[in-house]
Motif scaffolding. Structure first.
Motif, PDB file in Angstrom:
ATOM      1  N   VAL A  34      -7.468   3.510  -0.636  1.00 14.93           N
ATOM      2  CA  VAL A  34      -7.093   4.835  -0.162  1.00 14.93           C
ATOM      3  C   VAL A  34      -5.703   5.068  -0.730  1.00 14.93           C
ATOM      4  O   VAL A  34      -4.733   4.432  -0.295  1.00 14.93           O
ATOM      5  CB  VAL A  34      -7.092   4.921   1.375  1.00 14.93           C
TER       6      VAL A  34
ATOM      7  N   GLY B 125      -2.059   5.709  -1.616  1.00 16.53           N
ATOM      8  CA  GLY B 125      -0.898   5.880  -0.770  1.00 16.53           C
ATOM      9  C   GLY B 125      -0.990   5.220   0.594  1.00 16.53           C
ATOM     10  O   GLY B 125      -0.037   5.237   1.360  1.00 16.53           O
ATOM     11  N   LYS B 126      -2.135   4.603   0.906  1.00 18.81           N
ATOM     12  CA  LYS B 126      -2.339   4.022   2.245  1.00 18.81           C
ATOM     13  C   LYS B 126      -2.599   2.520   2.206  1.00 18.81           C
ATOM     14  O   LYS B 126      -1.831   1.746   2.742  1.00 18.81           O
ATOM     15  CB  LYS B 126      -3.510   4.714   2.957  1.00 18.81           C
ATOM     16  N   HIS B 127      -3.730   2.109   1.595  1.00 15.89           N
ATOM     17  CA  HIS B 127      -4.062   0.686   1.573  1.00 15.89           C
ATOM     18  C   HIS B 127      -5.057   0.364   0.456  1.00 15.89           C
ATOM     19  O   HIS B 127      -5.661   1.257  -0.141  1.00 15.89           O
ATOM     20  CB  HIS B 127      -4.600   0.216   2.930  1.00 15.89           C
TER      21      HIS B 127
ATOM     22  N   SER C 108      -0.836  -3.853  -4.729  1.00 14.14           N
ATOM     23  CA  SER C 108      -0.065  -2.788  -4.083  1.00 14.14           C
ATOM     24  C   SER C 108       0.274  -1.670  -5.058  1.00 14.14           C
ATOM     25  O   SER C 108       0.203  -0.488  -4.720  1.00 14.14           O
ATOM     26  CB  SER C 108       1.216  -3.361  -3.472  1.00 14.14           C
TER      27      SER C 108
ATOM     28  N   SER D  15      -0.567   2.644  -4.813  1.00 15.21           N
ATOM     29  CA  SER D  15       0.627   3.394  -4.462  1.00 15.21           C
ATOM     30  C   SER D  15       0.814   4.661  -5.273  1.00 15.21           C
ATOM     31  O   SER D  15       1.418   5.613  -4.790  1.00 15.21           O
ATOM     32  CB  SER D  15       1.862   2.501  -4.625  1.00 15.21           C
TER      33      SER D  15
ATOM     34  N   THR E  90      -1.098  -2.831   2.857  1.00 12.37           N
ATOM     35  CA  THR E  90      -0.962  -1.562   3.563  1.00 12.37           C
ATOM     36  C   THR E  90       0.453  -1.045   3.337  1.00 12.37           C
ATOM     37  O   THR E  90       1.427  -1.792   3.489  1.00 12.37           O
ATOM     38  CB  THR E  90      -1.205  -1.759   5.075  1.00 12.37           C
ATOM     39  N   ALA E  91       0.555   0.211   2.960  1.00 19.05           N
ATOM     40  CA  ALA E  91       1.864   0.815   2.706  1.00 19.05           C
ATOM     41  C   ALA E  91       2.631   0.998   4.003  1.00 19.05           C
ATOM     42  O   ALA E  91       2.087   1.485   4.993  1.00 19.05           O
ATOM     43  CB  ALA E  91       1.694   2.159   2.011  1.00 19.05           C
ATOM     44  N   GLU E  92       3.902   0.594   3.974  1.00 21.35           N
ATOM     45  CA  GLU E  92       4.808   0.894   5.074  1.00 21.35           C
ATOM     46  C   GLU E  92       5.743   2.030   4.681  1.00 21.35           C
ATOM     47  O   GLU E  92       6.143   2.829   5.513  1.00 21.35           O
ATOM     48  CB  GLU E  92       5.602  -0.351   5.466  1.00 21.35           C
TER      49      GLU E  92
ATOM     50  N   TYR F  43       5.487  -2.883   1.667  1.00 21.79           N
ATOM     51  CA  TYR F  43       4.101  -3.150   2.032  1.00 21.79           C
ATOM     52  C   TYR F  43       3.988  -4.318   3.003  1.00 21.79           C
ATOM     53  O   TYR F  43       4.776  -5.262   2.940  1.00 21.79           O
ATOM     54  CB  TYR F  43       3.287  -3.536   0.799  1.00 21.79           C
TER      55      TYR F  43
END
Length: 150
Positions: free
Chosen positions: A28, A30-32, A69, A73, A114-116, A125
């Motif tokens: 997904v 920008g998300k994971h 990652s 991203s 997973t994006a932080e 991440y």
């Protein structure tokens, strides 16, 4: 969204022996991401790490997580592409890294990130790597995006 090796190579500048992502199972933007690294005895690092007991170096597990990652991203319209030769995507921080068990030839490393925080200059991440459902490594990683001068 899934990606095969050809699509991964279009998005990352890494090549053998440093390309450490073989397939993307789920993404997904920008998300994971969930990606795979197939670990074989033919990996060049096993020659010296260790000849009689091959173990994938932990630093390469972290590198594989950073590469995965990068893939999710900047997908889409962000304008950032790690494969762009005028752009560099650097691993600049690793926190809370823990290695739970060795990764050996024959393992399939499942890479989850997973994006932080994602911005045009810094990305953070939460990552983890598993083999057969067992946690082998986890870390918080940070990457920086730089435009290269000619």
């Amino acid at each position: 969204m899934e990606l095969d090796i050809k699509q991964i190579m279009e998005r990352l500048p890494h090549r053998y022996p440093m390309l450490l992502v073989d397939r993307v199972l789920e993404m997904v933007p920008g998300k994971h991401i969930v990606a795979i690294k197939n670990v074989t005895l033919n990996e060049p690092f096993f020659t010296g790490h260790f000849p009689h007991h091959p173990v994938m170096p932990g630093v390469l597990i972290i590198e594989a997580l950073a590469q995965a990652s990068a893939l999710f991203s900047f997908e889409g319209d962000s304008g950032v592409n790690p494969a762009n030769p005028k752009m560099a995507y650097y691993l600049v921080g690793v926190d809370q890294a823990r290695f739970r068990r060795p990764v050996v030839p024959g393992d399939q490393l499942r890479l989850e990130s997973t994006a932080e925080k994602i911005s045009r200059s810094i990305c953070k991440y939460a990552t983890r790597a598993t083999v057969d459902g067992q946690l082998v490594a986890e870390a918080k990683i940070m990457c920086a995006i730089r435009i290269l001068e000619d």
